[in-house]
Design an enzyme around this catalytic site. Sequence first.
Site, short mmCIF file in Angstrom:
data_model
loop_
_atom_site.label_atom_id
_atom_site.label_comp_id
_atom_site.label_asym_id
_atom_site.label_seq_id
_atom_site.Cartn_x
_atom_site.Cartn_y
_atom_site.Cartn_z
CG ASP A 157 -130.30 -6.24 -3.39
OD1 ASP A 157 -130.82 -7.21 -3.68
OD2 ASP A 157 -130.03 -5.68 -2.49
NE ARG A 465 -132.58 -29.10 -37.30
CZ ARG A 465 -131.44 -28.45 -36.42
NH1 ARG A 465 -131.79 -27.22 -36.94
NH2 ARG A 465 -131.16 -28.85 -35.60
CG ASN A 527 -127.23 -19.43 -36.11
OD1 ASN A 527 -128.51 -19.31 -35.68
ND2 ASN A 527 -127.39 -20.88 -37.18
CD GLN A 657 -124.13 -29.08 -25.96
OE1 GLN A 657 -123.87 -27.85 -26.34
NE2 GLN A 657 -124.44 -30.11 -26.73
#
Length: 749
Positions: A157, A465, A527, A657
């Site tokens: 809860d 990137r 990071n 991932q």
Amino acid sequence: MTQNNPGNIAVITSGGDAPGMNAAVRAVVRTALTRGVNVFAVQNGYRGMVAGGENIRQMVWESVGGILQLGGTVLGTARSDEFRTRDGRRTAAKNLVENDIDRLVVIGGDGSLTGANIFRQEWPDLLAELVDQDQISQELAQAHPNLFLVGLVGSIDNDMFGTDMTIGADTALHRITEAIDALSSTATSHHRTFIVEVMGRHCGYLALMGGIATGADWVLIPENPPEEEDWESEMCRALKSGREIGRQHSIVVIAEGAHDRDGNPITSEYTKQVLEDKLGEEVRITILGHVQRGGAPSAFDRYLGTVQGYAAVDELLQSVPEDEPKLVGIRQHGVVRSSLMECVVQTQEVANVIHAQDFETALSMRGGSFAESYRIFRTILRSHPKPPETGDRQLRLAILNAGGLSPGMNAAARAAVRLGMDKGHTFLAVRRGFHGLVQGDISQLDWMSVSGWVSRGGAGLGTSRHIPNGRDFYAIAKNLESHQVDGLLIIGGWAGYEAAYELFNRRNDFASFNIPIVCLPTSIDNNLPGSELSIGADTALNNIVTNVDKIKQSAVASRRCFVVEVMGRDCGYLALFGGLATGAEKAYIPEEQITIAELQEDVAGLIEGFKSGKRLGLMIRNEKAGGLYDSSFISTLFEQAGGDLFDVRQAILGHIQQGGNPSPFDRIQATRLASQSIEFLLSEVTKPNPAAAMIGLRGGEIEFTSIYDFPRLIEPGFQRAKDQWWLRLRSIAETMDQTPKTANQNNSE
Ligand code: ADP
């Protein structure tokens, strides 16, 4: 009794079960064994403590092997009416003291902790009575004059004072989010309205956060019943206007304890009736029920149980009789200790305050970011495209992703666009990060362009990137100018931060760079400077945990050691936290050198372990840790050394991932950060020298750091922040996973 001569420790789970309790039990047992203290487990809650016998068992290292990933509590839990009586507690005291136990870790809700405190207060008298009744010897009673007590809160809860999160709440939120995501797809197909009822007793945490994480249309919670007299009409209006803007379905989340301002319960049935009458459409109810308690614990709950169990033992071993019992909780990632009874009293006080209809106090007493989240939710809920307030200029805000893909990028973009458009401003989407900004791949977004993005993985705007250089700056300046961009929101990772810094440094060369800029941290690597956590890391951790669970299961029949490689670039966060949450023996992280001597030591440890019965080994390695000693090298080394004793398999988790839908935590934090980023851009835009900043989470609070400080806050030569708070957890990970020489080995995890 002094610190040097502690009695035995016992751990008990009580009250409702909660995922993550097993992590806490494992941590208590292993920390106690590492400290050289005998440790017992009480099975079946206080009922087992009163019944004694087989219910109180001494634990060894392997007793808690393989339980980290299990839901519920392996110790069992049961309500006990006997323990509510003094006779029952006297018998419980006898059962404990006969095992020389005078230190207790209770993992449960406020009821269990209240019971434990009464037991502790009565302890000296209970023992005296047992001596009088000739049930125990005087010497035994004298050896254990006090009961030392530490409480951990196990409850889905999240209703307890003294901790930002209770063990189990995050997992329950996972279950709720998965369920509402699933319902949303069927609801969309049928253009339907669903009511989802969630647990939480007096606490609206699960309903509120579940609502934010799934983009629900309305939420009803006990802490803040609808303000409007005729809230029913208000709710229907909101749902209707959502449909008019283009929403395909509606979801209303109701906390089981919801009620109106007069304290009358608001039931799912009643709400259904209201919606059907006023909207004239069929409405379905789903009561999630015990599904919310079930399943494997989330990465966060495994972490929470582990760090709290570890701290509980240390607290017990340091306690002196004058100390009042402590509740070990978590605040700002760190473990905190508070007065147990103070926390119980305050928790019960929230229920009283709600009962007395003082809802403002109830909201503020929930602490953490509860009230702020509620405000953001209300704003998003009621938002729709509007013209700017009279006198305000309509701003043109550009939004782009940059850096590696991170789950939660879409959730942040959605919240920013919706909240900004609600204030009357225009949003421009820049596709594929800074590539798009250089090439002019810029277009206007509308309200529905971000529909459904709160729960969607990937990056709807695309990302890259690319860090601008050379002539790129000229092209960017031209595009910012021609699109009349007033402010820039970069939802991204390292590349986005570097790019923002470059633009900031060229403000004197290009007038169009003199606009407010916010970098919102999204990176699975965690990071980035300026924030303790970045969006996406929690999802990645959960991806690691679920996949390693499967990998471990695949090894049941053989003696095997896995070397699992995880992402993170120069930052070991995923490896260390992944190791903590999966029960790895070792986490190799890039912040530390790996030497051949260390690897030899690890091999020796494995050989010793497998020789004495271990069946499974697990090492987690960050993709850059160790340089030349990569996963193949380490696997080959271990394989050769293992000979016939064990075999070795390498598993590189890779892009799994980064994939999948964002976790509830990532969605919620992305929404919070985006909301504050928009506020920031709007407040800076009128200044002559608007700020360029990194928004971040520090100690649960949101803060801004100038991008000017970026180089100062990073480790030279590496893509990681200088200050990495989580490195402090290294010693806990080592305690959990490296069997002390004295303990038996059987199963590593
Ligand atoms: P939770 O710990 O989840 O709040 P309960 O309130 O049901 O769950 O409490 C669990 C158990 O703790 C009860 O079955 C009872 O044995 C014990 N307990 C709860 N309150 C007290 C109390 N006031 N005195 C003694 N024991 C209590």
